[in-house]
Design a protein around this motif. Structure first.
Motif, PDB file in Angstrom:
ATOM      1  N   ALA A 176       1.892 -38.516 -27.374  1.00 11.37           N
ATOM      2  CA  ALA A 176       2.504 -37.197 -27.491  1.00 11.37           C
ATOM      3  C   ALA A 176       1.530 -36.204 -28.107  1.00 11.37           C
ATOM      4  CB  ALA A 176       3.777 -37.278 -28.325  1.00 11.37           C
ATOM      5  N   ALA A 222      11.963 -39.119 -13.249  1.00 12.63           N
ATOM      6  CA  ALA A 222      12.086 -40.190 -14.227  1.00 12.63           C
ATOM      7  C   ALA A 222      13.118 -41.199 -13.743  1.00 12.63           C
ATOM      8  CB  ALA A 222      12.491 -39.620 -15.583  1.00 12.63           C
ATOM      9  N   LYS A 245      16.981 -40.491 -12.837  1.00 12.31           N
ATOM     10  CA  LYS A 245      17.175 -39.052 -12.750  1.00 12.31           C
ATOM     11  C   LYS A 245      16.721 -38.537 -11.389  1.00 12.31           C
ATOM     12  CE  LYS A 245      16.629 -38.181 -17.701  1.00 12.31           C
ATOM     13  NZ  LYS A 245      15.917 -37.380 -18.719  1.00 12.31           N
ATOM     14  N   SER A 270      10.792 -25.735 -18.681  1.00 11.18           N
ATOM     15  CA  SER A 270      10.490 -26.857 -19.547  1.00 11.18           C
ATOM     16  C   SER A 270       8.994 -27.101 -19.734  1.00 11.18           C
ATOM     17  CB  SER A 270      11.152 -28.134 -19.015  1.00 11.18           C
ATOM     18  OG  SER A 270      10.697 -28.431 -17.709  1.00 11.18           O
ATOM     19  N   LYS A 282       4.908 -34.246 -24.073  1.00  9.13           N
ATOM     20  CA  LYS A 282       6.040 -34.758 -24.825  1.00  9.13           C
ATOM     21  C   LYS A 282       6.568 -36.020 -24.156  1.00  9.13           C
ATOM     22  CE  LYS A 282       7.467 -29.975 -25.744  1.00  9.13           C
ATOM     23  NZ  LYS A 282       8.569 -28.991 -25.593  1.00  9.13           N
ATOM     24  N   PRO A 283       7.243 -36.894 -24.903  1.00 10.30           N
ATOM     25  CA  PRO A 283       7.821 -38.092 -24.281  1.00 10.30           C
ATOM     26  C   PRO A 283       8.735 -37.775 -23.104  1.00 10.30           C
ATOM     27  CG  PRO A 283       7.844 -38.335 -26.645  1.00 10.30           C
ATOM     28  CD  PRO A 283       7.387 -36.923 -26.366  1.00 10.30           C
ATOM     29  N   GLU A 284       9.443 -36.657 -23.143  1.00  4.46           N
ATOM     30  CA  GLU A 284      10.319 -36.287 -22.048  1.00  4.46           C
ATOM     31  C   GLU A 284       9.579 -35.861 -20.786  1.00  4.46           C
ATOM     32  OE1 GLU A 284      11.033 -33.006 -25.276  1.00  4.46           O
ATOM     33  OE2 GLU A 284      10.412 -35.120 -25.213  1.00  4.46           O
ATOM     34  N   ASP A 285       8.256 -35.735 -20.854  1.00  7.98           N
ATOM     35  CA  ASP A 285       7.452 -35.484 -19.669  1.00  7.98           C
ATOM     36  C   ASP A 285       7.174 -36.760 -18.879  1.00  7.98           C
ATOM     37  OD1 ASP A 285       7.112 -32.668 -20.132  1.00  7.98           O
ATOM     38  OD2 ASP A 285       5.566 -33.147 -21.622  1.00  7.98           O
ATOM     39  N   THR A 286       7.526 -37.900 -19.426  1.00  3.88           N
ATOM     40  CA  THR A 286       7.296 -39.178 -18.761  1.00  3.88           C
ATOM     41  C   THR A 286       8.046 -39.230 -17.432  1.00  3.88           C
ATOM     42  OG1 THR A 286       6.920 -40.380 -20.821  1.00  3.88           O
ATOM     43  CG2 THR A 286       7.618 -41.666 -18.917  1.00  3.88           C
ATOM     44  N   ALA A 287       7.319 -39.491 -16.352  1.00  3.33           N
ATOM     45  CA  ALA A 287       7.903 -39.517 -15.015  1.00  3.33           C
ATOM     46  C   ALA A 287       6.824 -39.878 -14.010  1.00  3.33           C
ATOM     47  CB  ALA A 287       8.505 -38.152 -14.658  1.00  3.33           C
ATOM     48  N   THR A 344       2.969 -41.452 -18.411  1.00  7.10           N
ATOM     49  CA  THR A 344       3.761 -41.992 -19.502  1.00  7.10           C
ATOM     50  C   THR A 344       3.257 -41.406 -20.814  1.00  7.10           C
ATOM     51  OG1 THR A 344       4.107 -44.073 -18.310  1.00  7.10           O
ATOM     52  CG2 THR A 344       4.548 -44.068 -20.678  1.00  7.10           C
ATOM     53  N   SER A 400       5.505 -41.825 -27.986  1.00  6.57           N
ATOM     54  CA  SER A 400       5.793 -41.106 -29.217  1.00  6.57           C
ATOM     55  C   SER A 400       5.266 -41.832 -30.441  1.00  6.57           C
ATOM     56  CB  SER A 400       7.299 -40.869 -29.353  1.00  6.57           C
ATOM     57  OG  SER A 400       8.000 -42.097 -29.353  1.00  6.57           O
TER      58      SER A 400
END
Length: 123
Positions: free
Chosen positions: A14, A40, A43, A63, A87-92, A120, A123
């Protein structure tokens, strides 16, 4: 018809950065919109950003705005996605795609897709 190949994915902490590449195998991007999407697990595929190859515009999802930048290299027939402050939420899985529409941010408006590259963010 354009064929696309993504590369540059990997594992990053991160706050780190990655640059993804999308190369056209046999055709030019000159007549196309080039978009980046990500998906992801569990999703739906979501829009990240796009560039009008000849029109010179760029478009970003809220985002990623301010963190991601799309650029192009005509000589190499390649589009890049520079990803900073990850950010971790960018993992996809990240995909590039071509569309005949202008300023398109919708999956169904894109005609040709690459195979995807995994990003990936830990964090």
């Amino acid at each position: 018809q354009v064929q696309l190949v993504e590369s540059g994915g990997g594992l990053v902490q991160a706050g780190g950065s990655l640059r993804l590449s999308c190369a056209a195998s046999t055709h030019t991007f000159s007549a196309y919109t080039l978009g980046w999407f990500r998906q992801a697990p569990g999703k739906e595929r979501e829009f990240v950003g796009a560039i009008g190859w000849s029109a010179g515009w760029t478009l970003y999802a809220d985002s990623v705005k301010g963190r991601f930048t799309i650029s192009r290299d005509n000589a190499k027939n390649t589009v890049y996605l520079q990803m900073n402050s990850l950010k971790p939420e960018d993992t996809a899985v990240y995909y590039c795609a071509c569309s005949a529409y202008g300023r398109s941010s919708r999956v169904y408006e894109y005609d040709v897709w690459g195979q995807g590259t995994q990003v990936t963010v830990s964090s």
